[in-house]
Design a protein around this motif. Structure first.
Motif, short mmCIF file in Angstrom:
data_model
loop_
_atom_site.label_atom_id
_atom_site.label_comp_id
_atom_site.label_asym_id
_atom_site.label_seq_id
_atom_site.Cartn_x
_atom_site.Cartn_y
_atom_site.Cartn_z
N GLU A 85 0.83 -1.21 0.00
CA GLU A 85 0.00 0.00 0.00
C GLU A 85 0.86 1.26 0.00
OE1 GLU A 85 -4.31 -0.42 1.93
OE2 GLU A 85 -2.71 -0.70 3.40
N ARG A 86 1.88 1.26 0.82
CA ARG A 86 2.74 2.43 0.93
C ARG A 86 3.57 2.65 -0.33
NH1 ARG A 86 1.04 0.75 5.44
NH2 ARG A 86 1.01 2.02 7.34
N SER A 89 1.14 3.86 -3.17
CA SER A 89 0.64 5.23 -3.03
C SER A 89 1.72 6.25 -3.37
CB SER A 89 0.10 5.47 -1.62
OG SER A 89 1.13 5.36 -0.65
N ASP A 119 -2.99 8.60 4.81
CA ASP A 119 -2.18 7.44 5.17
C ASP A 119 -2.98 6.15 4.98
OD1 ASP A 119 -0.02 8.96 5.87
OD2 ASP A 119 -0.52 9.03 8.00
N ASN A 148 9.81 2.30 7.46
CA ASN A 148 8.61 2.94 8.00
C ASN A 148 8.89 4.41 8.32
OD1 ASN A 148 5.86 2.79 8.84
ND2 ASN A 148 6.54 2.75 10.97
N PHE A 151 8.99 6.35 5.09
CA PHE A 151 7.64 6.61 4.57
C PHE A 151 7.01 7.79 5.30
CE2 PHE A 151 3.04 6.02 5.09
CZ PHE A 151 2.64 6.08 3.77
N ASN A 152 7.09 7.79 6.62
CA ASN A 152 6.50 8.88 7.40
C ASN A 152 7.16 10.22 7.05
OD1 ASN A 152 4.75 7.13 8.75
ND2 ASN A 152 6.23 6.72 10.38
#
Length: 270
Positions: A85-86, A89, A119, A148, A151-152
């Protein structure tokens, strides 16, 4: 403190102790004149009880091992889905917003803001696959945390730049008399928004591009490593394997087309 983790283990322990006690008793009574014919039936009964308990224990252990494996497999696939998903997107964002202006000197102005980014609901949680600690793939858990964080950081960069573009740059351009779609030079924008805002927008744009690119590169490497690791721990057939799309479906195309892929008509022309 729990001595017996389950009822089956308690039963098996009692059976083993009973067998040992019975065997000791049988040896003892043989020395008192009681014949073997008197002891053998009871001994066979004890052996049968012991074998039955051992089989029950083996079946229980196999069942618990299967259940544990299924839980771990589900966690592994959920993690891969969260990563997909990340990656998807931000790959779409890269394709729609970054790539068209990447090589342009005016990219800080031409790149559109994207305030609607949301998110994914899934979680990229390294603890959910903590069983990798018991394997040679435990370094991947550190990689998970790093990706992670990447991504953030990329998402934060998108939101920060979008806010600057929408709420600072565009109002200043409107105050200077420029309208949407009008041709405008970099010098005119610089003069209209001021030196500080000009450099803030340029810096935030560069950071956004770097953060998105870094996540996609690092996330794709992690994707390959995780799929290989889980395919070995379980099997390739059971693992959610996915690829990073080279040409993803465009968000902008979806927004600009109707339900059947036809271009939306301007309401003013109807």
């Amino acid at each position: 403190m729990t001595i017996f983790p389950s009822a089956h283990e308690r039963t098996i322990t009692i059976a083993i102790l009973s067998f040992c006690f019975g065997l000791s008793f049988g040896v003892a009574v043989l020395g008192t004149g009681i014949t073997a014919n008197d002891v053998v039936p009871a001994l066979f009964t004890l052996i049968a009880a012991f074998v039955g308990a051992w089989v029950a224990f083996a079946l229980e252990a196999k069942s618990r091992k299967y259940e544990r494996r299924e839980i771990q497999l589900e966690s592994a696939n959920k993690l891969l889905f969260a990563l997909s998903e990340r990656l998807s997107s931000l790959r779409v964002f890269q394709h729609d917003f970054i790539d068209p202006v990447r090589e342009k000197t005016s990219r800080m102005f031409e790149m559109q803001p994207f305030a609607l980014y949301r998110d994914p609901q899934s979680k990229l949680d390294a603890q959910s696959v903590a069983f990798l600690f018991q394997s040679k793939y435990k370094p991947l858990l550190l990689g998970l945390n790093a990706v992670n964080d990447m991504f953030n950081s990329a998402v934060d960069a998108i939101r920060v730049r979008s806010d600057i573009h929408l709420n600072t740059i565009q109002p200043l351009l409107e105050q200077a008399g420029f309208v949407l779609g009008q041709g405008i030079t970099s010098e005119q924008i610089h003069q209209a928004v001021g030196d500080r805002n000009y450099h803030v927008l340029r810096t935030s744009t560069d950071i956004l591009i770097d953060q998105v690119d870094n996540f996609i590169l690092g996330g794709d490497e992690l994707r390959k490593d995780l799929i290989a690791a889980f395919s070995e721990v379980f099997s390739e057939r059971e693992v959610f394997g996915f690829e990073l799309l080279d040409k993803p479906v465009s968000i902008l195309k979806i927004f600009s087309e109707g339900p059947r892929g036809e271009a939306k008509k301007d309401s003013s022309s109807q």
